[in-house]
Design a protein around this motif. Structure first.
Motif, PDB file in Angstrom:
ATOM      1  N   ARG A  51       0.813  -1.213  -0.025  1.00 57.64           N
ATOM      2  CA  ARG A  51      -0.063  -0.059   0.027  1.00 57.64           C
ATOM      3  C   ARG A  51       1.057   1.304  -0.068  1.00 57.64           C
ATOM      4  O   ARG A  51       0.454   2.149  -0.746  1.00 57.64           O
ATOM      5  CB  ARG A  51      -1.057  -0.169   1.428  1.00 57.64           C
ATOM      6  N   LYS A  52       2.131   1.106   0.889  1.00 57.76           N
ATOM      7  CA  LYS A  52       2.914   2.387   1.000  1.00 57.76           C
ATOM      8  C   LYS A  52       3.159   2.621  -0.420  1.00 57.76           C
ATOM      9  O   LYS A  52       3.616   3.887  -0.919  1.00 57.76           O
ATOM     10  CB  LYS A  52       3.703   2.113   1.947  1.00 57.76           C
ATOM     11  N   GLU A  53       3.796   1.613  -1.097  1.00 56.57           N
ATOM     12  CA  GLU A  53       4.737   1.835  -2.390  1.00 56.57           C
ATOM     13  C   GLU A  53       3.632   2.450  -3.415  1.00 56.57           C
ATOM     14  O   GLU A  53       3.688   3.271  -4.275  1.00 56.57           O
ATOM     15  CB  GLU A  53       5.262   0.529  -2.882  1.00 56.57           C
ATOM     16  N   THR A  54       2.401   1.864  -3.256  1.00 62.50           N
ATOM     17  CA  THR A  54       1.297   2.298  -4.333  1.00 62.50           C
ATOM     18  C   THR A  54       1.090   3.642  -4.236  1.00 62.50           C
ATOM     19  O   THR A  54       0.672   4.385  -5.068  1.00 62.50           O
ATOM     20  CB  THR A  54       0.096   1.308  -4.060  1.00 62.50           C
ATOM     21  N   GLY A  68       1.638   9.430  -5.812  1.00 56.90           N
ATOM     22  CA  GLY A  68       1.784  10.669  -5.403  1.00 56.90           C
ATOM     23  C   GLY A  68       2.690  11.428  -6.419  1.00 56.90           C
ATOM     24  O   GLY A  68       2.792  12.257  -6.867  1.00 56.90           O
ATOM     25  N   VAL A  69       3.906  10.535  -6.920  1.00 60.14           N
ATOM     26  CA  VAL A  69       4.786  11.126  -7.748  1.00 60.14           C
ATOM     27  C   VAL A  69       4.492  11.326  -9.135  1.00 60.14           C
ATOM     28  O   VAL A  69       4.351  12.266  -9.753  1.00 60.14           O
ATOM     29  CB  VAL A  69       5.962   9.866  -7.832  1.00 60.14           C
ATOM     30  N   VAL A  70       3.382  10.301  -9.512  1.00 60.58           N
ATOM     31  CA  VAL A  70       2.368  10.568 -10.908  1.00 60.58           C
ATOM     32  C   VAL A  70       1.747  11.897 -10.667  1.00 60.58           C
ATOM     33  O   VAL A  70       1.660  12.776 -11.720  1.00 60.58           O
ATOM     34  CB  VAL A  70       1.387   9.554 -10.940  1.00 60.58           C
ATOM     35  N   PHE A  71       1.084  12.214  -9.723  1.00 61.07           N
ATOM     36  CA  PHE A  71       0.098  13.302  -9.285  1.00 61.07           C
ATOM     37  C   PHE A  71       1.072  14.670  -9.634  1.00 61.07           C
ATOM     38  O   PHE A  71       0.737  15.739 -10.339  1.00 61.07           O
ATOM     39  CB  PHE A  71      -0.689  13.505  -8.328  1.00 61.07           C
ATOM     40  N   VAL A  72       2.265  14.734  -8.755  1.00 60.67           N
ATOM     41  CA  VAL A  72       3.235  15.748  -8.811  1.00 60.67           C
ATOM     42  C   VAL A  72       3.679  15.857 -10.016  1.00 60.67           C
ATOM     43  O   VAL A  72       3.788  17.111 -10.829  1.00 60.67           O
ATOM     44  CB  VAL A  72       4.264  15.800  -7.983  1.00 60.67           C
ATOM     45  N   PHE A  73       4.019  15.063 -11.186  1.00 65.01           N
ATOM     46  CA  PHE A  73       4.759  15.025 -12.407  1.00 65.01           C
ATOM     47  C   PHE A  73       3.764  15.719 -13.156  1.00 65.01           C
ATOM     48  O   PHE A  73       3.849  16.557 -14.047  1.00 65.01           O
ATOM     49  CB  PHE A  73       5.104  13.782 -12.951  1.00 65.01           C
ATOM     50  N   VAL A  74       2.440  15.215 -13.069  1.00 70.29           N
ATOM     51  CA  VAL A  74       1.331  15.502 -14.059  1.00 70.29           C
ATOM     52  C   VAL A  74       1.114  17.301 -13.607  1.00 70.29           C
ATOM     53  O   VAL A  74       0.918  18.054 -14.714  1.00 70.29           O
ATOM     54  CB  VAL A  74      -0.128  14.748 -13.771  1.00 70.29           C
ATOM     55  N   PHE A  75       0.888  17.435 -12.297  1.00 66.57           N
ATOM     56  CA  PHE A  75       0.767  18.972 -11.978  1.00 66.57           C
ATOM     57  C   PHE A  75       1.954  19.840 -12.497  1.00 66.57           C
ATOM     58  O   PHE A  75       1.755  20.753 -13.166  1.00 66.57           O
ATOM     59  CB  PHE A  75       0.904  18.990 -10.594  1.00 66.57           C
TER      60      PHE A  75
END
Length: 115
Positions: free
Chosen positions: A75-78, A83-90
């Motif tokens: 769950r932590k890795e997911t 979170g990394v994907v959301f930051v990159f998209v932003f």
């Protein structure tokens, strides 16, 4: 030739179940689903006696075994990856907005239409 006949019989049974589901539209949903699922079960039983049906069962078993061997992320890795994907998209959205705004400004200055 016998394989094709079995395929055709299975297809006709499945199509008959689908037709029956809609043909008895005035009956309760449980009855209609029973007709549909029953016909699909009979069609699957007919398909079991074809080589393609047996090959599919072997493939499904092997796929299930392979899925058991997959190491799924915690769950932590997911959450971290999400979170990394959301930051990159932003960041990319802000970058694309900046490039678009900059090109708009340059184009307006070159055409003499800017304020």
């Amino acid at each position: 030739m016998a394989e094709r006949i079995k395929w055709a019989v299975a297809a006709l049974i499945a199509a008959g179940g689908l037709w029956g589901f809609y043909a008895i539209g005035d009956k309760p949903l449980v009855v209609r689903l029973g007709v549909l699922l029953g016909a699909f079960a009979v069609a699957a039983a007919v398909m079991w006696f074809t080589q393609a049906g047996r090959d599919f069962v072997v493939f499904a078993r092997e796929s299930w075994e392979e899925a058991k061997r997959v190491v799924w992320p915690s769950r932590k890795e997911t959450l971290q990856t999400t979170g990394v994907v959301f930051v990159f998209v932003f960041v990319m959205a802000v970058f694309m907005w900046a490039v678009d705004s900059g090109l708009l400004w340059v184009t307006q200055k070159l055409l003499g239409q800017g304020s």
